[in-house]
Design an enzyme around this catalytic site. Structure first.
Site, PDB file in Angstrom:
ATOM      1  N   CYS A  62       0.687  -1.212   0.159  1.00 12.50           N
ATOM      2  CA  CYS A  62      -0.129  -0.081   0.252  1.00 12.50           C
ATOM      3  C   CYS A  62       1.143   1.486   0.011  1.00 12.50           C
ATOM      4  O   CYS A  62       0.062   2.442  -0.115  1.00 12.50           O
ATOM      5  CB  CYS A  62      -1.125   0.070   1.130  1.00 12.50           C
ATOM      6  SG  CYS A  62      -2.382  -1.182   1.294  1.00 12.50           S
ATOM      7  N   HIS A 101      -2.915   7.604   2.461  1.00 13.18           N
ATOM      8  CA  HIS A 101      -3.483   6.451   1.920  1.00 13.18           C
ATOM      9  C   HIS A 101      -4.964   6.632   2.638  1.00 13.18           C
ATOM     10  O   HIS A 101      -5.061   6.755   3.821  1.00 13.18           O
ATOM     11  CB  HIS A 101      -2.328   5.788   2.368  1.00 13.18           C
ATOM     12  CG  HIS A 101      -2.966   4.183   1.576  1.00 13.18           C
ATOM     13  ND1 HIS A 101      -3.286   3.876   1.069  1.00 13.18           N
ATOM     14  CD2 HIS A 101      -2.883   2.948   2.990  1.00 13.18           C
ATOM     15  CE1 HIS A 101      -3.906   2.317   0.943  1.00 13.18           C
ATOM     16  NE2 HIS A 101      -3.498   1.910   1.805  1.00 13.18           N
ATOM     17  N   ASN A 153      -9.672  -0.098   0.202  1.00 11.89           N
ATOM     18  CA  ASN A 153      -8.142   0.459  -0.164  1.00 11.89           C
ATOM     19  C   ASN A 153      -8.107  -0.199  -1.401  1.00 11.89           C
ATOM     20  O   ASN A 153      -8.055  -1.605  -1.467  1.00 11.89           O
ATOM     21  CB  ASN A 153      -7.861  -0.963   1.615  1.00 11.89           C
ATOM     22  CG  ASN A 153      -6.581  -0.553   1.132  1.00 11.89           C
ATOM     23  OD1 ASN A 153      -5.321  -0.348   0.191  1.00 11.89           O
ATOM     24  ND2 ASN A 153      -5.752  -0.977   2.265  1.00 11.89           N
TER      25      ASN A 153
HETATM   26  O1  UT7 Z   1      -3.192  -0.452   3.789  1.00  7.02           O
HETATM   27  C1  UT7 Z   1      -2.899  -1.354   4.731  1.00  7.02           C
HETATM   28  C2  UT7 Z   1      -3.819  -1.983   4.967  1.00  7.02           C
HETATM   29  N1  UT7 Z   1      -4.747  -2.209   6.066  1.00  7.02           N
HETATM   30  C3  UT7 Z   1      -5.284  -1.560   6.996  1.00  7.02           C
HETATM   31  O2  UT7 Z   1      -4.425  -0.142   6.935  1.00  7.02           O
HETATM   32  C4  UT7 Z   1      -6.336  -1.811   8.261  1.00  7.02           C
HETATM   33  C5  UT7 Z   1      -6.384  -1.972   9.168  1.00  7.02           C
HETATM   34  N2  UT7 Z   1      -7.485  -2.343  10.262  1.00  7.02           N
HETATM   35  C6  UT7 Z   1      -8.370  -2.075  10.523  1.00  7.02           C
HETATM   36  O3  UT7 Z   1      -8.885  -1.117   9.589  1.00  7.02           O
HETATM   37  C7  UT7 Z   1      -9.463  -2.319  11.436  1.00  7.02           C
HETATM   38  O4  UT7 Z   1      -8.520  -3.306  11.918  1.00  7.02           O
HETATM   39  C8  UT7 Z   1     -10.141  -3.666  10.951  1.00  7.02           C
HETATM   40  C9  UT7 Z   1     -11.431  -2.430   9.621  1.00  7.02           C
HETATM   41  C10 UT7 Z   1      -9.955  -4.729   9.826  1.00  7.02           C
HETATM   42  C11 UT7 Z   1     -11.191  -3.714  11.541  1.00  7.02           C
HETATM   43  O5  UT7 Z   1     -11.301  -2.838  12.607  1.00  7.02           O
HETATM   44  P1  UT7 Z   1     -11.481  -2.944  14.645  1.00  7.02           P
HETATM   45  O6  UT7 Z   1     -12.167  -1.732  15.232  1.00  7.02           O
HETATM   46  O7  UT7 Z   1     -10.199  -3.088  14.591  1.00  7.02           O
HETATM   47  O8  UT7 Z   1     -12.502  -4.688  14.883  1.00  7.02           O
HETATM   48  P2  UT7 Z   1     -11.643  -6.253  15.375  1.00  7.02           P
HETATM   49  O9  UT7 Z   1     -10.904  -6.577  14.052  1.00  7.02           O
HETATM   50  O10 UT7 Z   1     -10.921  -5.762  16.672  1.00  7.02           O
HETATM   51  O11 UT7 Z   1     -12.637  -7.004  15.017  1.00  7.02           O
HETATM   52  C12 UT7 Z   1     -13.909  -6.500  16.124  1.00  7.02           C
HETATM   53  C13 UT7 Z   1     -15.229  -6.778  15.967  1.00  7.02           C
HETATM   54  C14 UT7 Z   1     -14.705  -8.710  15.649  1.00  7.02           C
HETATM   55  O12 UT7 Z   1     -15.580  -9.625  16.800  1.00  7.02           O
HETATM   56  P3  UT7 Z   1     -15.398 -10.143  18.095  1.00  7.02           P
HETATM   57  O13 UT7 Z   1     -13.983 -10.724  18.486  1.00  7.02           O
HETATM   58  O14 UT7 Z   1     -15.879  -8.667  19.220  1.00  7.02           O
HETATM   59  O15 UT7 Z   1     -16.450 -10.900  18.304  1.00  7.02           O
HETATM   60  C15 UT7 Z   1     -14.962  -9.315  14.611  1.00  7.02           C
HETATM   61  O16 UT7 Z   1     -14.819 -10.658  14.565  1.00  7.02           O
HETATM   62  O17 UT7 Z   1     -15.715  -7.310  14.771  1.00  7.02           O
HETATM   63  C16 UT7 Z   1     -15.963  -8.739  13.498  1.00  7.02           C
HETATM   64  N3  UT7 Z   1     -15.467  -8.690  12.158  1.00  7.02           N
HETATM   65  C17 UT7 Z   1     -16.980  -8.099  11.648  1.00  7.02           C
HETATM   66  N4  UT7 Z   1     -18.038  -7.706  12.043  1.00  7.02           N
HETATM   67  C18 UT7 Z   1     -18.686  -7.104  11.002  1.00  7.02           C
HETATM   68  C19 UT7 Z   1     -14.789  -8.290  11.949  1.00  7.02           C
HETATM   69  N5  UT7 Z   1     -14.831  -7.718  10.555  1.00  7.02           N
HETATM   70  C20 UT7 Z   1     -16.598  -8.213  10.279  1.00  7.02           C
HETATM   71  C21 UT7 Z   1     -17.191  -7.649   9.683  1.00  7.02           C
HETATM   72  N6  UT7 Z   1     -18.592  -7.881   9.938  1.00  7.02           N
HETATM   73  N7  UT7 Z   1     -17.275  -7.152   8.386  1.00  7.02           N
END
Ligand code: UT7
Length: 337
Positions: free
Chosen positions: A116, A256, A286
């Site tokens: 990225c 980004h 992204n």
């Molecule tokens: O360019 C570089 C590449 N990537 C990035 O920059 C991405 C960086 N990370 C992020 O953007 C965020 O960490 C995410 C958007 C991927 C996730 O957000 P978060 O607030 O960090 O959520 P989390 O990973 O802590 O997950 C919270 C909950 C989990 O459930 P439990 O374990 O708390 O029950 C996940 O399973 O949200 C759940 N979850 C979803 N629920 C509904 C994860 N993806 C989804 C989804 N829909 N698509």
């Protein structure tokens, strides 16, 4: 600035596939919902290339628009640099394929792989090709078909990514305008928090490994989130310190586009008001290396970027890789483009 030549943006263009995938479309594929995606990422929709469209096809379209806006012909190009992690094939490089497609017979061409953050890594190379006097015009493209490496059975990642390409023409400027400085960094020790583990020489793709789905993006989202904010803030601060600019002098932050919460946190930490932060990820998700050049193109075509404005770009990606770049915008808005 003590350079004989500097590199300035003389043309810009972008291309995204027509097909839109909304959050509601993804609700049909995985256990997710529009409210979760919008509140956690800011993304409402993304574009998806069809099976006949490779990365070079998007890159070629973006390149043609950028060349038209620069008012130069493909034959005028001395180099083509494509930042991508989703090349058409192992080789020829996507840059060589674009070269053939547009007929840039006098250019040398190669790809840069920095996920990225790839566009800023490629920008650093291209700038140096110009500053050294080696090139007069360099075509620089960030292009990724992220849908190719996205697992549409994994809700943690499939909601985040989209396909697209953005291109700029960098040309020499003898009055010191344009790219002021670029700052890059990497930390391979944390490569495993964001990777595509299989499909290369370490874990070749075979009939046995295919069902394991390791040829798709594997990400520890919350770790990436924290590191992205930290690395981008540090990189931008270092760049400002080295160049002697203050954050109050920045007209636009064009970051980004991975997650609105990452961008908002970064803006707040840097002390930049929202009105000076450009965000378009709600429409595209992204797009990896394409994110920044597509955002720049949209900001330019929306008449937000004006000559003499200071633009700060920051990026973070797998590798880990990150970078920031400061430039003085030089292109006048064109109503007829
Ligand atoms: O360019 C570089 C590449 N990537 C990035 O920059 C991405 C960086 N990370 C992020 O953007 C965020 O960490 C995410 C958007 C991927 C996730 O957000 P978060 O607030 O960090 O959520 P989390 O990973 O802590 O997950 C919270 C909950 C989990 O459930 P439990 O374990 O708390 O029950 C996940 O399973 O949200 C759940 N979850 C979803 N629920 C509904 C994860 N993806 C989804 C989804 N829909 N698509």
């Amino acid at each position: 600035m003590n350079r004989e030549y500097n590199a300035k943006i003389s043309g810009i263009g972008s291309c995204v596939p027509d097909h839109i995938i909304t959050n509601h479309d993804l609700e049909q594929l995985v256990d997710t919902n529009d409210e979760w995606i919008q509140s956690r990422t800011g993304i409402r929709e993304r574009r998806k290339a069809d099976s006949t469209q490779a990365t070079s096809d998007l890159a070629t379209e973006a390149a043609k628009i950028a060349l038209r806006s620069a008012g130069i012909s493909p034959e005028d190009l001395d180099a083509i640099v494509v930042a991508t992690t989703t090349p058409d094939m192992a080789f020829p490089s996507t840059a060589c394929i674009v070269q053939k497609n547009i007929g840039a017979h006098h250019a040398f061409a190669y790809d840069v792989s920095a996920a990225c953050a790839g566009f800023l890594f490629a920008l650093s190379n291209a700038t140096q090709h110009i500053q050294s006097g080696m090139c007069r015009h360099v075509l620089l493209i960030g292009a990724d078909k992220m849908s190719h490496i996205t697992d549409f059975q994994d809700r943690n990642t499939c909601v985040l990514f989209g396909d697209g390409a953005g291109a700029i023409v960098l040309s020499n400027s003898d009055d010191g305008e344009g790219v002021i400085q670029t700052e890059l960094g990497s930390d391979g020790r944390h490569g495993d928090i964001l990777s595509v583990p299989a499909g290369g020489t370490r874990q070749p793709l075979t009939a046995e490994t295919l069902p394991l789905r390791k040829h798709y993006i594997d990400m520890n989202g919350s770790e990436v989130f924290k590191m992205a904010v930290r690395a981008m803030e540090n990189s931008a601060r270092l760049l400002l310190e080295k160049t002697g600019y203050h954050i109050d002098q920045i007209d636009w932050l064009v970051p980004h586009q991975a997650n609105k919460r990452i961008i908002d946190t970064l803006g707040k930490k840097m002390g930049l008001p929202n009105e000076r932060v450009f965000i378009n990820l709600q429409h595209y998700g992204n797009m990896s290396a394409a994110s920044i050049p597509v955002a720049l193109d949209e900001a330019y075509r929306s008449h937000l970027l004006k000559p003499d404005q200071l633009i700060l770009m920051v990026a973070f990606g797998g590798g880990l890789t990150w970078g920031s770049s400061l430039l003085r915008w030089t292109m006048k808005s064109q109503n007829n483009e």
